[in-house]
Design a protein around this motif. Structure first.
Motif, short mmCIF file in Angstrom:
data_model
loop_
_atom_site.label_atom_id
_atom_site.label_comp_id
_atom_site.label_asym_id
_atom_site.label_seq_id
_atom_site.Cartn_x
_atom_site.Cartn_y
_atom_site.Cartn_z
N VAL A 9 0.86 -1.19 0.00
CA VAL A 9 0.00 0.00 0.00
C VAL A 9 0.89 1.23 0.00
O VAL A 9 1.77 1.37 0.87
CB VAL A 9 -0.93 0.02 1.22
CG1 VAL A 9 -1.74 1.31 1.26
CG2 VAL A 9 -1.87 -1.19 1.19
N ILE A 10 0.66 2.14 -0.96
CA ILE A 10 1.42 3.39 -1.03
C ILE A 10 0.50 4.53 -0.60
O ILE A 10 -0.48 4.84 -1.27
CB ILE A 10 1.95 3.65 -2.45
CG1 ILE A 10 2.78 2.46 -2.94
CG2 ILE A 10 2.80 4.92 -2.47
CD1 ILE A 10 3.30 2.63 -4.37
N GLY A 11 0.83 5.14 0.52
CA GLY A 11 0.02 6.21 1.07
C GLY A 11 -0.44 5.86 2.48
O GLY A 11 -0.43 4.68 2.87
N ALA A 12 -0.83 6.87 3.24
CA ALA A 12 -1.26 6.62 4.62
C ALA A 12 -2.45 7.48 5.01
O ALA A 12 -2.74 7.65 6.19
CB ALA A 12 -0.10 6.86 5.59
N GLY A 13 -3.16 8.05 4.03
CA GLY A 13 -4.36 8.83 4.29
C GLY A 13 -5.60 7.98 4.05
O GLY A 13 -6.05 7.25 4.94
N ASP A 66 7.88 -10.61 -3.83
CA ASP A 66 6.94 -11.05 -2.80
C ASP A 66 5.73 -10.13 -2.72
O ASP A 66 4.99 -10.15 -1.73
CB ASP A 66 7.63 -11.15 -1.44
CG ASP A 66 8.10 -9.79 -0.92
OD1 ASP A 66 8.30 -8.87 -1.75
OD2 ASP A 66 8.26 -9.65 0.31
N ILE A 67 5.51 -9.35 -3.77
CA ILE A 67 4.35 -8.46 -3.84
C ILE A 67 3.60 -8.73 -5.14
O ILE A 67 4.20 -8.75 -6.22
CB ILE A 67 4.77 -6.98 -3.77
CG1 ILE A 67 5.32 -6.66 -2.38
CG2 ILE A 67 3.60 -6.05 -4.09
CD1 ILE A 67 5.92 -5.28 -2.26
N ASP A 68 2.31 -8.95 -5.04
CA ASP A 68 1.46 -9.21 -6.20
C ASP A 68 0.68 -7.98 -6.64
O ASP A 68 0.39 -7.84 -7.83
CB ASP A 68 0.45 -10.32 -5.88
CG ASP A 68 1.10 -11.60 -5.41
OD1 ASP A 68 1.95 -12.13 -6.14
OD2 ASP A 68 0.77 -12.05 -4.29
N ILE A 69 0.31 -7.12 -5.69
CA ILE A 69 -0.56 -5.97 -5.97
C ILE A 69 0.05 -4.73 -5.34
O ILE A 69 0.48 -4.75 -4.18
CB ILE A 69 -1.97 -6.18 -5.36
CG1 ILE A 69 -2.64 -7.43 -5.96
CG2 ILE A 69 -2.84 -4.95 -5.58
CD1 ILE A 69 -3.91 -7.84 -5.21
N ILE A 70 0.05 -3.64 -6.09
CA ILE A 70 0.40 -2.35 -5.53
C ILE A 70 -0.87 -1.49 -5.49
O ILE A 70 -1.55 -1.32 -6.50
CB ILE A 70 1.51 -1.66 -6.32
CG1 ILE A 70 2.83 -2.41 -6.08
CG2 ILE A 70 1.64 -0.18 -5.95
CD1 ILE A 70 4.04 -1.81 -6.74
N ASP A 71 -1.18 -1.01 -4.31
CA ASP A 71 -2.40 -0.23 -4.06
C ASP A 71 -2.00 1.24 -3.91
O ASP A 71 -1.33 1.62 -2.95
CB ASP A 71 -3.06 -0.75 -2.79
CG ASP A 71 -4.40 -0.09 -2.49
OD1 ASP A 71 -4.77 0.87 -3.20
OD2 ASP A 71 -5.07 -0.52 -1.54
N VAL A 72 -2.42 2.06 -4.89
CA VAL A 72 -2.00 3.46 -4.97
C VAL A 72 -3.02 4.33 -4.24
O VAL A 72 -4.16 4.50 -4.70
CB VAL A 72 -1.84 3.90 -6.43
CG1 VAL A 72 -1.42 5.37 -6.50
CG2 VAL A 72 -0.82 3.01 -7.15
N CYS A 73 -2.60 4.90 -3.11
CA CYS A 73 -3.47 5.75 -2.27
C CYS A 73 -2.83 7.11 -2.05
O CYS A 73 -2.96 7.71 -0.98
CB CYS A 73 -3.74 5.07 -0.94
SG CYS A 73 -4.59 3.49 -1.03
N THR A 74 -2.14 7.62 -3.05
CA THR A 74 -1.42 8.89 -2.97
C THR A 74 -2.28 10.03 -3.49
O THR A 74 -3.37 9.79 -4.05
CB THR A 74 -0.14 8.81 -3.82
OG1 THR A 74 -0.52 8.60 -5.19
CG2 THR A 74 0.75 7.67 -3.36
N PRO A 75 -1.83 11.29 -3.38
CA PRO A 75 -2.52 12.38 -4.05
C PRO A 75 -2.63 12.12 -5.55
O PRO A 75 -1.79 11.41 -6.13
CB PRO A 75 -1.64 13.60 -3.74
CG PRO A 75 -1.01 13.26 -2.43
CD PRO A 75 -0.74 11.79 -2.50
N PRO A 76 -3.64 12.69 -6.21
CA PRO A 76 -3.96 12.31 -7.60
C PRO A 76 -2.83 12.49 -8.61
O PRO A 76 -2.73 11.71 -9.56
CB PRO A 76 -5.15 13.22 -7.94
CG PRO A 76 -5.79 13.51 -6.62
CD PRO A 76 -4.67 13.58 -5.63
#
Length: 359
Positions: A9-13, A66-76
């Motif tokens: 997961v990228i982002g913490a908001g 060891d990562i299958d999915i990257i979840d983008v939760c950053t500013p647009p």
């Protein structure tokens, strides 16, 4: 045995809400690492959800096997590049709204995804409320009749402190205002129910806050299916509501008014006579109550990955939502109705930022 996909997961908001979705899908997903430039928030999320690894090094994620999915939760403004790198490194992608900053980016990502043989899923978690799913069920059973009129109100309150966050309220980083970042979920429901728009006339204004982008907007819409829609958005409503109302030949449907969960039950389904109301009520009883929001969208994404089919929300879905935004911005600036679809020769195809399309 259920296959478990490993997630970065990228982002913490907004990522905190994604983490709840993963928690309720613990047999389907394992979050391996949270990546955030904000160390306090990133480490707090790790502790809350039992994630053992925190990093600020985004680039390192793309090379990991060891990562299958990257979840983008950053500013647009970061969405496109992070999604591109993830797909090209062989990862599936989940990306928050608004997906990208132009229709050109969506079309480019379609080609990147096809070449990578990986899947990318935009986030439209509001689709999975039971109320909205009941409407979709009635349409599928032919109980609504022809669509006539849809009204959607996204009337929220965002005072100046909300825009104290550095990237908010600016064209370069938020990419748009309330039309793009706040009303996009309700307007996705319009497309989810009726399909794409055919023409839009819009007025936009910045009335509530001293920001670059719009915080109030009114749209008149012709849908491709022949029906009409009236959409209003403001970040200046002291009483926050989201309200969707659908007028069909045989049925009128209205959502709850809770601003952030308007897809959930109890929706009102009012038929024209008792006999048809009985048919509608019987059909409504057939709809299974499931988890909603991120939990349900992630569950359906897992099914799509395992069965190798399209994700529950596709790039085409995101394109429809961004075509509405593009057409509305163009109409507001030109004072003219704007037809859809938006194609490569449109002045705002490559960007709807204020300087786009100018010589």
């Amino acid at each position: 045995m259920t296959r478990k996909f490993r997630v970065a997961v990228i982002g913490a908001g907004i990522a905190a809400r994604h983490m709840v979705g993963y928690k309720w899908n613990a047999e389907r997903f394992e979050v391996k690492v949270i990546c955030s430039l904000d160390e306090d928030r990133g480490r707090a999320l790790c502790e809350e959800f039992g994630v053992h690894e925190y990093t600020q090094d985004t680039e390192s994620l793309f090379a990991r096997d060891d990562i299958d999915i990257i979840d983008v939760c950053t500013p647009p403004h970061n969405h496109f590049e992070l999604s591109r790198k993830a797909l090209e490194s062989g990862k599936h992608v989940i990306c928050e709204k608004p997906l990208f900053g132009s229709l050109a980016d969506v079309d480019a990502m379609e080609k990147i995804a096809a070449a990578s043989d990986r899947k990318i899923m935009p986030i439209f978690q509001y689709r999975y409320g039971t109320g909205l799913q009941k409407l979709k069920h009635l349409i599928a059973k032919g109980l609504t009749g022809r669509p006539f009129m849809t009204t959607i109100e996204t009337h929220w309150w965002r005072p100046p402190p909300y825009f104290a966050v550095e990237w908010r309220g600016k064209w370069a980083t938020e990419l748009g205002g309330g039309l793009l970042g706040h009303a996009i979920h309700a307007h996705d429901m319009l497309n989810y129910v009726h399909g794409p728009c055919a023409e839009i006339f819009a007025y936009g204004a910045t009335l509530v806050n001293r920001i670059e982008v719009e915080d109030t907007m009114a749209l008149a819409v012709k849908m491709k299916n022949g029906s009409l829609a009236s959409l209003s958005m403001t970040l200046g409503s002291r009483e926050e509501i989201s309200r969707l109302r659908f007028c069909f030949e045989n049925l009128t449907v209205e959502s709850i008014h809770e601003p952030y969960t308007m897809g959930r039950d109890p929706w009102r389904f009012v038929a024209g006579d008792e006999a048809h109301q009985a048919r509608v009520d019987t059909a409504l009883a057939e709809v299974a109550v499931t988890e909603d929001g991120y939990t349900r969208q992630f569950e359906l994404f897992h099914e799509a990955l395992v069965e190798d089919r399209d994700p529950p929300v596709t790039l085409e879905d995101a394109r429809n939502s961004l075509a509405l935004v593009t057409a509305a911005y163009y109409s507001d600036r030109t004072g003219k109705p704007t037809g859809l679809p938006i194609t490569e020769d449109h002045p705002l195809y490559r960007s709807w930022l204020p300087e786009a399309g100018k010589e």
